[in-house]
Scaffold this motif. Structure first.
Motif, PDB file in Angstrom:
ATOM      1  N   VAL A  67       0.779  -1.045  -0.111  1.00  0.00           N
ATOM      2  CA  VAL A  67      -0.103  -0.277   0.058  1.00  0.00           C
ATOM      3  C   VAL A  67       0.762   1.521   0.016  1.00  0.00           C
ATOM      4  N   GLU A  68       2.128   0.959  -0.089  1.00  0.00           N
ATOM      5  CA  GLU A  68       3.038   2.355   0.301  1.00  0.00           C
ATOM      6  C   GLU A  68       3.615   3.003  -0.974  1.00  0.00           C
ATOM      7  N   SER A  69       3.551   2.258  -2.182  1.00  0.00           N
ATOM      8  CA  SER A  69       3.991   2.726  -3.494  1.00  0.00           C
ATOM      9  C   SER A  69       3.041   3.467  -4.076  1.00  0.00           C
ATOM     10  N   SER A  70       3.357   4.635  -4.755  1.00  0.00           N
ATOM     11  CA  SER A  70       2.583   5.367  -5.549  1.00  0.00           C
ATOM     12  C   SER A  70       2.171   4.636  -6.899  1.00  0.00           C
ATOM     13  N   ARG A  71       0.719   4.504  -7.262  1.00  0.00           N
ATOM     14  CA  ARG A  71       0.417   4.016  -8.327  1.00  0.00           C
ATOM     15  C   ARG A  71      -0.943   4.717  -9.073  1.00  0.00           C
ATOM     16  N   GLN A  72      -1.297   4.569 -10.406  1.00  0.00           N
ATOM     17  CA  GLN A  72      -2.424   4.864 -10.739  1.00  0.00           C
ATOM     18  C   GLN A  72      -3.528   4.357 -10.236  1.00  0.00           C
ATOM     19  N   PHE A  73      -4.699   4.952 -10.177  1.00  0.00           N
ATOM     20  CA  PHE A  73      -5.858   4.220  -9.521  1.00  0.00           C
ATOM     21  C   PHE A  73      -7.144   4.933 -10.181  1.00  0.00           C
ATOM     22  N   ILE A  74      -8.217   4.066  -9.981  1.00  0.00           N
ATOM     23  CA  ILE A  74      -9.597   4.143 -10.481  1.00  0.00           C
ATOM     24  C   ILE A  74     -10.651   4.666  -9.482  1.00  0.00           C
ATOM     25  N   TYR A 105      -1.916  10.169  18.615  1.00  0.00           N
ATOM     26  CA  TYR A 105      -0.752   9.422  18.071  1.00  0.00           C
ATOM     27  C   TYR A 105       0.317  10.157  17.135  1.00  0.00           C
ATOM     28  N   TYR A 106       1.458   9.682  17.328  1.00  0.00           N
ATOM     29  CA  TYR A 106       2.439  10.478  16.655  1.00  0.00           C
ATOM     30  C   TYR A 106       3.341   9.204  16.056  1.00  0.00           C
ATOM     31  N   PHE A 107       2.916   9.019  14.597  1.00  0.00           N
ATOM     32  CA  PHE A 107       4.113   7.968  14.088  1.00  0.00           C
ATOM     33  C   PHE A 107       5.111   8.739  13.461  1.00  0.00           C
ATOM     34  N   SER A 108       6.314   8.355  13.979  1.00  0.00           N
ATOM     35  CA  SER A 108       7.493   9.140  13.647  1.00  0.00           C
ATOM     36  C   SER A 108       7.834   8.626  11.976  1.00  0.00           C
ATOM     37  N   SER A 109       8.586   9.813  11.333  1.00  0.00           N
ATOM     38  CA  SER A 109       9.271   9.669  10.265  1.00  0.00           C
ATOM     39  C   SER A 109      10.710   9.535  10.380  1.00  0.00           C
ATOM     40  N   ASP A 110      11.135   9.515  11.656  1.00  0.00           N
ATOM     41  CA  ASP A 110      12.702   9.136  11.662  1.00  0.00           C
ATOM     42  C   ASP A 110      12.912   8.194  12.728  1.00  0.00           C
ATOM     43  N   GLN A 111      13.894   7.478  12.793  1.00  0.00           N
ATOM     44  CA  GLN A 111      14.469   6.363  13.499  1.00  0.00           C
ATOM     45  C   GLN A 111      15.301   6.819  14.767  1.00  0.00           C
ATOM     46  N   LYS A 112      14.839   6.241  16.020  1.00  0.00           N
ATOM     47  CA  LYS A 112      15.804   6.525  17.091  1.00  0.00           C
ATOM     48  C   LYS A 112      15.992   4.931  17.688  1.00  0.00           C
ATOM     49  N   ILE A 144      -0.898   1.390  10.465  1.00  0.00           N
ATOM     50  CA  ILE A 144       0.453   1.146   9.946  1.00  0.00           C
ATOM     51  C   ILE A 144       0.267   0.295   8.460  1.00  0.00           C
ATOM     52  N   ARG A 145      -0.538  -0.672   8.370  1.00  0.00           N
ATOM     53  CA  ARG A 145      -0.991  -1.447   7.141  1.00  0.00           C
ATOM     54  C   ARG A 145      -1.503  -0.443   5.943  1.00  0.00           C
ATOM     55  N   TYR A 146      -2.294   0.549   6.187  1.00  0.00           N
ATOM     56  CA  TYR A 146      -2.687   1.250   5.341  1.00  0.00           C
ATOM     57  C   TYR A 146      -1.526   2.297   4.686  1.00  0.00           C
ATOM     58  N   ARG A 147      -0.254   2.573   5.462  1.00  0.00           N
ATOM     59  CA  ARG A 147       0.385   3.515   5.062  1.00  0.00           C
ATOM     60  C   ARG A 147       2.082   2.964   5.032  1.00  0.00           C
ATOM     61  N   TYR A 148       2.329   2.319   6.158  1.00  0.00           N
ATOM     62  CA  TYR A 148       3.780   2.191   6.354  1.00  0.00           C
ATOM     63  C   TYR A 148       4.075   0.658   6.578  1.00  0.00           C
ATOM     64  N   TYR A 149       3.833  -0.269   5.701  1.00  0.00           N
ATOM     65  CA  TYR A 149       3.707  -1.682   6.079  1.00  0.00           C
ATOM     66  C   TYR A 149       5.131  -2.259   6.067  1.00  0.00           C
ATOM     67  N   THR A 150       6.069  -1.388   5.438  1.00  0.00           N
ATOM     68  CA  THR A 150       7.545  -2.096   5.617  1.00  0.00           C
ATOM     69  C   THR A 150       8.163  -1.532   6.862  1.00  0.00           C
ATOM     70  N   ARG A 151       7.710  -0.804   7.851  1.00  0.00           N
ATOM     71  CA  ARG A 151       8.264  -0.159   9.155  1.00  0.00           C
ATOM     72  C   ARG A 151       8.067  -0.819  10.414  1.00  0.00           C
ATOM     73  N   ASP A 152       9.055  -1.036  10.773  1.00  0.00           N
ATOM     74  CA  ASP A 152       8.919  -1.760  12.430  1.00  0.00           C
ATOM     75  C   ASP A 152       8.930  -0.176  13.583  1.00  0.00           C
ATOM     76  N   TYR A 153       8.150  -0.455  14.555  1.00  0.00           N
ATOM     77  CA  TYR A 153       7.979   0.974  15.564  1.00  0.00           C
ATOM     78  C   TYR A 153       8.471   0.261  16.577  1.00  0.00           C
ATOM     79  N   TRP A 154       9.073   1.093  17.419  1.00  0.00           N
ATOM     80  CA  TRP A 154       8.946   0.972  18.971  1.00  0.00           C
ATOM     81  C   TRP A 154       7.617   1.304  19.655  1.00  0.00           C
ATOM     82  N   VAL A 155       7.485   0.299  20.522  1.00  0.00           N
ATOM     83  CA  VAL A 155       6.206   0.641  21.394  1.00  0.00           C
ATOM     84  C   VAL A 155       6.642   0.801  22.777  1.00  0.00           C
TER      85      VAL A 155
END
Length: 412
Positions: A67-74, A105-112, A144-155
């Protein structure tokens, strides 16, 4: 129609997805259909591929994709249909934060690293996310599944304190062996995996706290913890004292605590006898109840509140039982108290209450097993006057007796 209007290599995203439930493919509006055009061996992406792409000219033209890659849509709309309203944004959440339930909720765009992530969250008056309900679990996974399916997150979950005991940042525990953990996890591989990440494969995985990955901060709009160490002390047939400590997290999440709400009722009569008391101060840790019924069991719970409303309630409800009324013979009652005007016994007050008359004050003392005397402020200008319940008498503590014309002393 598409075969005549686009090139043979074009492909488009369509509304089919299994974002909410793996392998349960539905339309964007949740509708299920029996029709499908899956290519041979598709779908095959598992939890990493949750959308459907259609090739315009292939006979078997559906494959599952991420779901993360940009594609054409209908897009499709029924004739005469109105626009779908946009999601409501909670104005209490800062820009860049997402709203769900009573939290932002804040879903980070950086890694720590874990500690860096928690420090960053605290700098924003929040903590690493605590997932403490199925609703919150489903929301977080879905986002996460809608947007960042390849990312792991600290909880906010670690076993740094005791190996194998996984504790959230708010003090709650996450048992091992639940389906929230990936198969075989936690395993403390290499003896150094003490922090939990929400893995891209939709479960918790223990990992080294020194690794740098994405992270999720959570800011509870409501008070996220209940008052602790609640104690009850019975003072008389009609009085009890409740004491407590502050909620667990006062440094960040609950810094906006305004006060407390206290709800109490007679056991087995909650619906018809519930009463409430509001304490409009975060620094008050004691509540005195008067006018209770003698020999009665009460149940109660407490909650902190802020400008958004009430937070987490103490659970399970507490309880206490007042002392049964004391019955004494008529001759004993007539001679029970010796009265001295202008006398005050200091340093032996059990508690202070209010009474209309001296007789009212001594009646309260009669119902308190440890009461031996009272100080009654008979010159007070108010209708209800101070009535101090003492554990001693002036005969027993003569050195503590002083003159005070405002008071009447009455002792056994």
């Amino acid at each position: 129609m598409l075969r005549w209007t686009v090139s043979s290599t074009d492909s488009f995203l369509i509304g089919y997805n299994d974002l909410d439930n793996e392998d349960n493919w539905v339309e964007a509006d949740g509708t299920q259909h029996s029709y499908s055009r899956w290519r041979s061996s598709e779908p095959n992406g598992g939890v990493l591929e949750n959308a459907v792409m259609m090739y315009a000219r292939d006979a078997d033209d559906w494959i599952d994709v991420n779901v993360e890659s940009s594609r054409q849509f209908i897009c499709k709309a029924d004739i005469g249909a109105s626009a779908i309203p946009q999601p409501t944004v909670n104005p209490s959440c800062s820009n860049g934060w997402e709203s769900n339930g009573g939290s932002c909720y804040y879903f980070s765009s950086d890694q720590k690293t874990y500690s860096q992530a928690q420090t960053q969250c605290k700098s924003m008056d929040s903590d690493l996310i605590t997932i403490d309900s199925e609703a919150e679990w489903n929301y977080t996974l879905g986002y996460i599944r809608y947007r960042y399916y390849t990312r792991d997150y600290w909880v906010g979950l670690t076993d740094i304190g005791v190996e194998g005991t996984w504790v959230w940042e708010n003090g709650g525990k996450e048992p091992t062996g639940t389906y929230h953990w990936l198969a075989g996890a936690p395993d403390n591989s290499g003896g150094s995996e003490h922090c939990a990440r929400l893995d891209r494969y939709n479960g918790y995985q223990d990992a080294s706290c020194d690794g740098a990955i994405y992270y999720i901060c959570e800011d509870d709009l409501y008070i996220s913890d209940a008052p602790r160490s609640i104690q009850t002390t019975i003072q008389s047939t009609t009085s009890a004292v409740i004491t407590w400590t502050t909620p667990l997290q006062m440094d960040s999440q609950n810094a906006d605590l305004i006060g407390y709400k206290f709800y109490y009722w007679i056991r087995n009569k909650q619906s018809e006898t519930t009463q409430s008391v509001t304490i409009s101060s975060p620094d008050t840790f004691e509540l005195v109840f008067d006018s209770l019924s003698p020999g009665t069991t009460y149940e109660f719970y407490m909650t902190g509140y802020n400008s958004y409303g009430e937070g987490v309630a103490s659970d399970p409800p507490g309880n206490f039982t007042t002392v049964s009324a004391q019955l004494r013979s008529e001759n004993y009652a007539l001679n029970i108290y010796r009265i001295a005007k202008g006398v005050y016994l200091q340093s032996h007050v059990i508690f202070s209450t209010e009474a209309i008359t001296l007789q009212h004050c001594t009646n309260i003392c009669t119902g308190v097993l440890s009461c031996q005397s009272v100080n009654f402020h008979h010159k007070a200008t108010t209708r209800a006057k101070t009535c101090e319940i003492n554990e001693g008498t002036r005969e027993s503590y003569s050195s503590d007796v002083v003159s005070d014309s405002d008071y009447i002393y009455a002792g056994l």
